[in-house]
Scaffold this motif. Structure first.
Motif, mmCIF file in Angstrom:
data_model
loop_
_atom_site.group_PDB
_atom_site.id
_atom_site.type_symbol
_atom_site.label_atom_id
_atom_site.label_comp_id
_atom_site.label_asym_id
_atom_site.label_seq_id
_atom_site.Cartn_x
_atom_site.Cartn_y
_atom_site.Cartn_z
ATOM 1 N N THR A 168 -22.382 0.830 2.439
ATOM 2 C CA THR A 168 -22.486 0.272 1.087
ATOM 3 C C THR A 168 -23.861 -0.359 0.900
ATOM 4 O O THR A 168 -24.515 -0.184 -0.130
ATOM 5 N N ILE A 169 -24.314 -1.085 1.921
ATOM 6 C CA ILE A 169 -25.646 -1.698 1.843
ATOM 7 C C ILE A 169 -26.705 -0.605 1.705
ATOM 8 O O ILE A 169 -27.644 -0.715 0.919
ATOM 9 N N THR A 172 -26.823 0.629 -1.742
ATOM 10 C CA THR A 172 -27.536 -0.342 -2.575
ATOM 11 C C THR A 172 -29.038 -0.175 -2.408
ATOM 12 O O THR A 172 -29.795 -0.160 -3.383
ATOM 13 N N MET A 173 -29.476 -0.044 -1.131
ATOM 14 C CA MET A 173 -30.913 0.109 -0.871
ATOM 15 C C MET A 173 -31.450 1.367 -1.536
ATOM 16 O O MET A 173 -32.490 1.336 -2.195
ATOM 17 N N SER A 175 -30.199 2.982 -4.068
ATOM 18 C CA SER A 175 -30.172 2.865 -5.527
ATOM 19 C C SER A 175 -31.343 2.023 -6.004
ATOM 20 O O SER A 175 -31.952 2.322 -7.025
ATOM 21 N N LEU A 176 -31.635 0.962 -5.249
ATOM 22 C CA LEU A 176 -32.765 0.111 -5.624
ATOM 23 C C LEU A 176 -34.052 0.903 -5.614
ATOM 24 O O LEU A 176 -34.862 0.825 -6.537
ATOM 25 N N GLN A 208 -34.636 -5.727 0.954
ATOM 26 C CA GLN A 208 -34.386 -4.758 2.020
ATOM 27 C C GLN A 208 -34.349 -5.422 3.386
ATOM 28 O O GLN A 208 -33.483 -5.131 4.207
ATOM 29 N N MET A 211 -31.178 -7.421 3.747
ATOM 30 C CA MET A 211 -30.026 -6.561 4.012
ATOM 31 C C MET A 211 -30.029 -6.074 5.453
ATOM 32 O O MET A 211 -28.995 -5.988 6.096
#
Lengths: 465, 107
Positions: A168-169, A172-173, A175-176, A208, A211
């Motif tokens: 999931t992280i 997120t990375m 997508s960012l 980043q 995370m």
């Protein structure tokens, strides 16, 4: 004093503004960029000074280039002519420095600059993020599927939740990086049309890095909370995957050294990744199988074994919170007691059984599943799930069927519980109970012949209530 | 087909093409443009590299010599056409300016 240092870069790929500022700050602190690579950026000690940096992109370059191409070198020459020395380069990213005061920037036309960034992004950076995001989405989907199949089991497995969290992280990375890029590009395009200025980039390096540290911290917690032998396996596997990645990059570097063309190198490296990954998975599978077959590495240690009708039986001696002795009187001492399960930060789910030896099957047995809910907000959900799974109809939905199991709410006070349910088949009550206490739920399946006395129920309530 | 971006020339494009009236090396352009304009216009090395690539692609210029990493270029008819078009545009602009302000002065 240290002469060199390495920094985890984790820069957003198109963040030329952020990288420039970072490198200029490092130079003021006395650190000069020496080399950028996938393993971190290397700096060497210099006199603190003001040095101008410029980050540009050379779309033609590739990470598989055996050496910089003629075009790339003539580009460097042009830069050198205006005082821009190459500090380091990696694939498309080219980093220059200039000690002159107020040098002519390398990019004096925002439109061309945006175009080179767009080309480089399209050619490599975005593609790798797309692939990574696709893997992550697949993994998360797998997790969701596992969760929907058996949420109680899933929530008790630290490993699956750790992996779900990591992926999931990662999503997120990705997508960012991807989303951030497109948002920035739109803004930059608009700005060029309206004002003719280059829009400064904004990276997500701090997010980043944070995370990454979160993943490492959770990994450490995970390793130190699971059973030692599983921890050993996980650590070895982690190292092996790292080794595998290094082997692939080593292979690619070797091809570069032999001046293999970028195209051939790319194909060979992709094949190497596939072959090595399958090879590695196969190797691990064989090792695991071998370990299972030939040794007792994965077997829990038995207190003793005995033979019955030519088969060896194991007798365990685990401690159980609730024993047959708490429910009926017995002086039988040949029981095997087993306590086995998973534990995560949310739940602990253990299967317990207490069985007589095969040659004493007339002795009463007991088995149960104990789910300890560690996070109170999950209690109602787990309660509902366990109640749903309590009757075992194996997909049969025909309620008139003679052996159709129903969960019927019974008097909980006898059990000292908040809720209690019992399985009924037609009108006959079975010796199977689901008992809900303040922070745990127990699915109790004693010997079907066992007569549960009020005293036994009170004992259960005393232990779990 | 020329892309929308070459409908008009930016100052940097204009001066790069202007420099290439005579065959010259990329590096020379970097020096000549500021010299020609008293430092008013500067072309960055990255911008120059990319514009030269695009001009070659569009046929505005041609590569005359490739000595390893040193390359020289010269303007082609299509490039001259682009320059002429730009000058026409600028002249028209100037004429419009004159017709409004200079007239005002005369009154």
């Amino acid at each position: 004093m240290r002469k060199t240092k390495r920094v985890i870069a984790q820069f957003t790929f198109y963040d030329r503004t952020g990288i420039q500022q970072f490198l200029e700050k490092q130079a003021l602190k006395g650190w000069m960029l020496e080399k950028i690579s996938s393993y971190g950026w290397k700096f060497r000690r210099i006199e603190p000074q003001k040095i101008n940096f410029a980050v540009t992109y050379f779309p033609e370059a590739s990470m598989f280039d055996p050496e910089p191409g003629e075009n790339q070198k003539s580009f460097w020459d042009l830069c050198e002519h205006t005082g821009w020395q190459l500090a380091s380069h990696n694939a498309q990213m080219q980093i220059f420095y200039n000690k002159r005061e107020n040098p002519v920037p390398i990019e004096t036309d925002p439109e061309t600059e945006l175009e080179t960034i767009e080309k480089s992004a399209k050619k490599s950076y975005l593609i790798s993020y797309y692939i990574l995001a696709a893997c992550a989405v697949l993994q998360v989907a797998l997790g969701v599927w596992q969760f929907s199949n058996d949420p109680v089991e899933y929530l008790s497995m630290g490993s699956s939740m750790f992996s779900a969290l990591c992926w999931t992280i990662l999503i997120t990375m990705c997508s960012l990086e991807i989303g951030g890029y497109f948002v920035w590009r739109r803004k930059a395009r608009k700005a060029i049309d309206e004002t003719g200025e280059f829009t400064a980039t904004r990276g997500f390096r701090n997010i980043q890095l944070t995370m990454m540290w979160i993943i490492l911290a959770i990994f450490a917690v995970f390793i130190f909370t699971i059973e030692r032998r599983f921890a050993v396996i996980v650590v070895i596997a982690t190292f092996a995957v790292g080794l595998l990645a290094s082997a692939v990059w080593g292979f690619s570097a070797l091809l570069k050294r032999f001046k293999v063309s970028a195209k051939a190198n790319r194909i060979a490296t992709i094949i190497a990744i596939i072959v090595m990954s399958f090879g590695f998975t196969g190797f691990v599978a064989i090792c695991v199988l071998d370990a299972v077959i030939s040794s007792d590495w994965f077997e829990r240690e038995a207190a003793y074994t005995y033979e019955y009708k030519g088969v060896e039986w194991k007798v365990y001696d685990d401690e159980l919170p609730l024993m047959v002795e708490d429910m009926v009187e017995t002086d039988y001492d040949g029981y095997s007691t087993s306590w086995y399960g998973n534990e995560s930060v949310f739940l602990a789910k253990h299967d317990a059984y207490q069985r007589p030896r095969m040659d004493d099957l007339k002795e009463p047995y007991l088995q149960y599943t104990l789910v300890k809910v560690k996070m109170p907000f999950l209690y109602d959900f787990i309660h509902k799930q366990m109640l749903k799974d309590f009757p075992r109809n194996y997909g049969v939905t025909y309620e008139e069927y003679e052996f159709y199991e129903r969960a019927v709410e019974i008097d909980a006070s006898e059990w000292g519980a908040n809720h209690a349910y019992q399985i009924y088949m037609g009108d006959s009550a079975e010796n199977e109970y689901l008992l809900c206490y303040n922070d745990c739920i127990i699915e109790l399946r004693p010997d079907y012949e066992m007569i549960i006395t009020p005293q036994a129920k009170a004992n259960v309530g005393r232990i779990f209530g | 087909m020329p892309r929308a971006k070459f409908q008009t020339l930016t100052e940097q494009m204009f001066y790069i093409l202007l420099c290439l009236k005579n065959e010259c090396y990329g590096m020379d352009i970097l020096d000549r443009v500021p010299a020609m304009t008293n430092g008013r216009v500067n072309v960055g090395s990255g911008t120059l590299y990319n514009l030269l690539e695009q001009f070659l692609e569009e046929g505005f210029i041609d590569e005359t010599k490739v000595e390893g990493r040193r390359r020289s270029y010269i303007i082609m008819p299509k490039g001259i056409e682009m320059l002429d078009k730009e000058v026409e545009r600028l002249t028209a602009q100037l004429a419009d300016y004159n017709s409004i302000f200079r007239k005002g002065e005369a009154q």
